[in-house]
Design a protein around this motif. Structure first.
Motif, short mmCIF file in Angstrom:
data_model
loop_
_atom_site.label_atom_id
_atom_site.label_comp_id
_atom_site.label_asym_id
_atom_site.label_seq_id
_atom_site.Cartn_x
_atom_site.Cartn_y
_atom_site.Cartn_z
N LYS A 149 -7.57 8.11 4.17
CA LYS A 149 -7.04 7.14 5.11
C LYS A 149 -8.05 6.02 5.38
CE LYS A 149 -4.90 6.80 9.69
NZ LYS A 149 -4.49 7.57 10.91
N THR A 150 -9.30 6.40 5.50
CA THR A 150 -10.35 5.41 5.74
C THR A 150 -10.56 4.54 4.50
OG1 THR A 150 -11.45 6.94 7.26
CG2 THR A 150 -12.74 5.07 6.49
N ARG A 151 -10.44 5.14 3.32
CA ARG A 151 -10.56 4.35 2.08
C ARG A 151 -9.46 3.30 2.01
NH1 ARG A 151 -11.32 9.08 -0.60
NH2 ARG A 151 -9.37 8.91 -1.80
N GLN A 152 -8.25 3.68 2.38
CA GLN A 152 -7.15 2.72 2.38
C GLN A 152 -7.42 1.59 3.37
OE1 GLN A 152 -4.57 2.50 0.25
NE2 GLN A 152 -5.65 4.17 -0.79
N ARG A 153 -8.00 1.96 4.52
CA ARG A 153 -8.35 0.94 5.51
C ARG A 153 -9.43 0.00 4.96
NH1 ARG A 153 -7.62 -2.91 8.99
NH2 ARG A 153 -8.85 -2.85 10.91
N SER A 154 -10.36 0.54 4.20
CA SER A 154 -11.43 -0.28 3.63
C SER A 154 -10.86 -1.31 2.66
CB SER A 154 -12.48 0.59 2.92
OG SER A 154 -12.01 1.07 1.67
N LEU A 155 -9.88 -0.92 1.87
CA LEU A 155 -9.26 -1.85 0.93
C LEU A 155 -8.39 -2.87 1.65
CD1 LEU A 155 -8.32 0.62 -1.94
CD2 LEU A 155 -10.03 -1.21 -2.03
N GLU A 156 -7.75 -2.44 2.73
CA GLU A 156 -6.97 -3.37 3.54
C GLU A 156 -7.88 -4.44 4.14
OE1 GLU A 156 -5.59 -2.42 7.74
OE2 GLU A 156 -3.71 -2.21 6.63
#
Length: 281
Positions: free
Chosen positions: A88-95
Motif C-alpha cells: 500500500k505504501t509502495r503504491q502511495r510512493s508511485l502516486e
C-alpha cells in the motif's frame, strides 16, 4: 546570459508567507529562482492535489514577480519510500511520484530532486533495494512522458550518501531523465566516512549531474549549520562542478525562527555568490 543561476530553498523562509511574498523575497534577496519543497508532511503533500485555480495562483505569482520555480525538492518519499515492503505504501510512493511530475510540468519546473532512500524509517535489505529499482523504472517512464529531469540527492544515510552510489542506479536506468543532484555539504561528511574526496566523488558522476545543492555541514551534522561556520569547501567543489557542466545551484538552509531571517536570506546570497563568482569570473 548569466554564467550560472542560484536558486533558493523554500524552507529558508516562513511557511506562512504567500507564494507572491516568497517569490518576491527570493528576488530581493539576490536569488534567481525558488526551489519548491514537497516533503513528507501532509501540508506539503497536499500541494500535489492542488486544483487548477490553485495552480493558476502560483503561475500568476511567478508571472507577477518574474521569479520562477525551476526545481522541486521531493522528499516526501522519506515517509512513503519507493522500496518499502508494504504494498500500500509502495503504491502511495508511485502516486506521489506521478503527481509530482504532473505538478512540475504544470508549473514549468524542470528538475525534481529525488531523495536517495530505498527506505528511511525501516531497515533496508535486498528486497527493499529490488523494490526501489523496480519502482525507479516506473518513475523514469513517468518522467520521460512529461520531459521532466530527475536527480538523486546524496543523502545522510549509507544507501546513497555519495555520487558514486547514486550512479549505480543512474547507470542501471540508463535514461536521459535520471541523473544526480548532489548536496556538497552531505558529500563533505561522506568524505570523512569513506576517505574519498568530494571532488573525486563528484567526478564519478561526469555527464549526469543536473544541479547541485550548496549547504553547510560539520562532521556528523547535516542541517541548520550557518554558512561559513562548517567545513564545506565551496570554491574547490564548485570548480569541479563547473568543469562537469553544472550551471544550476541552490542554497539550502532553513528558517529557524530568527527575527533577522530576511537579512539571513541576503547574507546567504552574498556568501554563496562570492564563492560562485570566484569560480565563474
Amino acid at each position: 546570459m548569466k554564467a550560472y543561476q542560484l536558486g533558493l530553498y523554500e524552507k529558508s523562509m516562513p511557511k506562512t508567507l504567500s507564494w507572491e511574498e516568497k517569490l518576491e523575497l527570493t528576488k530581493l534577496s539576490g536569488f534567481d529562482w525558488l526551489e519548491i519543497s514537497i516533503d513528507e508532511t501532509d501540508e506539503k503533500l497536499a500541494r500535489l492535489d492542488w486544483s487548477e485555480a490553485q495552480r493558476n495562483e502560483v503561475r500568476h505569482a511567478m508571472e507577477k514577480t518574474g521569479v520562477k520555480m525551476n526545481t522541486m525538492c521531493l522528499s516526501g518519499h522519506r515517509k512513503y519510500p519507493l522500496g518499502t515492503k508494504d504494498e500500500k505504501t509502495r503504491q502511495r510512493s508511485l502516486e506521489i511520484m506521478e503527481k509530482a511530475i504532473d505538478l512540475a510540468a504544470d508549473l514549468g519546473i524542470r528538475i525534481i530532486q529525488l531523495a536517495g532512500y530505498d527506505v528511511y524509517y525501516d531497515q533496508g535489505d535486498a528486497q527493499t533495494k529490488a523494490n526501489f529499482i523496480e519502482n525507479l523504472h516506473k518513475a523514469g517512464e513517468m518522467a520521460a512522458a512529461k520531459g521532466i529531469l530527475m536527480g538523486f540527492e546524496t543523502m545522510e544515510t549509507p544507501f546513497m550518501d555519495t555520487v558514486e552510489k547514486a550512479m549505480e542506479y543512474v547507470n542501471l536506468m540508463d535514461s536521459p531523465y535520471l541523473g544526480v543532484y548532489p548536496d556538497i555539504g552531505n558529500l563533505t561528511n561522506a568524505s570523512l566516512l569513506y576517505g574519498k574526496s568530494v571532488n573525486d566523488d563528484l567526478l564519478t558522476g561526469q555527464g549526469h549531474i543536473v544541479a547541485a545543492h550548496l549547504k553547510e555541514t560539520v562532521p556528523g551534522a547535516y542541517r541548520e549549520i550557518p554558512f561559513g561556520t562548517g567545513h564545506t569547501k565551496y570554491v574547490e567543489n564548485i570548480e569541479v562542478l563547473k568543469e562537469l557542466g553544472v550551471r544550476m545551484f541552490v542554497g539550502e538552509f532553513w528558517y529557524i525562527g530568527s527575527e533577522s531571517w530576511q537579512q539571513d536570506l541576503k547574507d546567504a546570497s552574498t556568501f554563496l555568490r562570492k564563492h560562485l563568482d570566484t569560480v565563474f569570473k
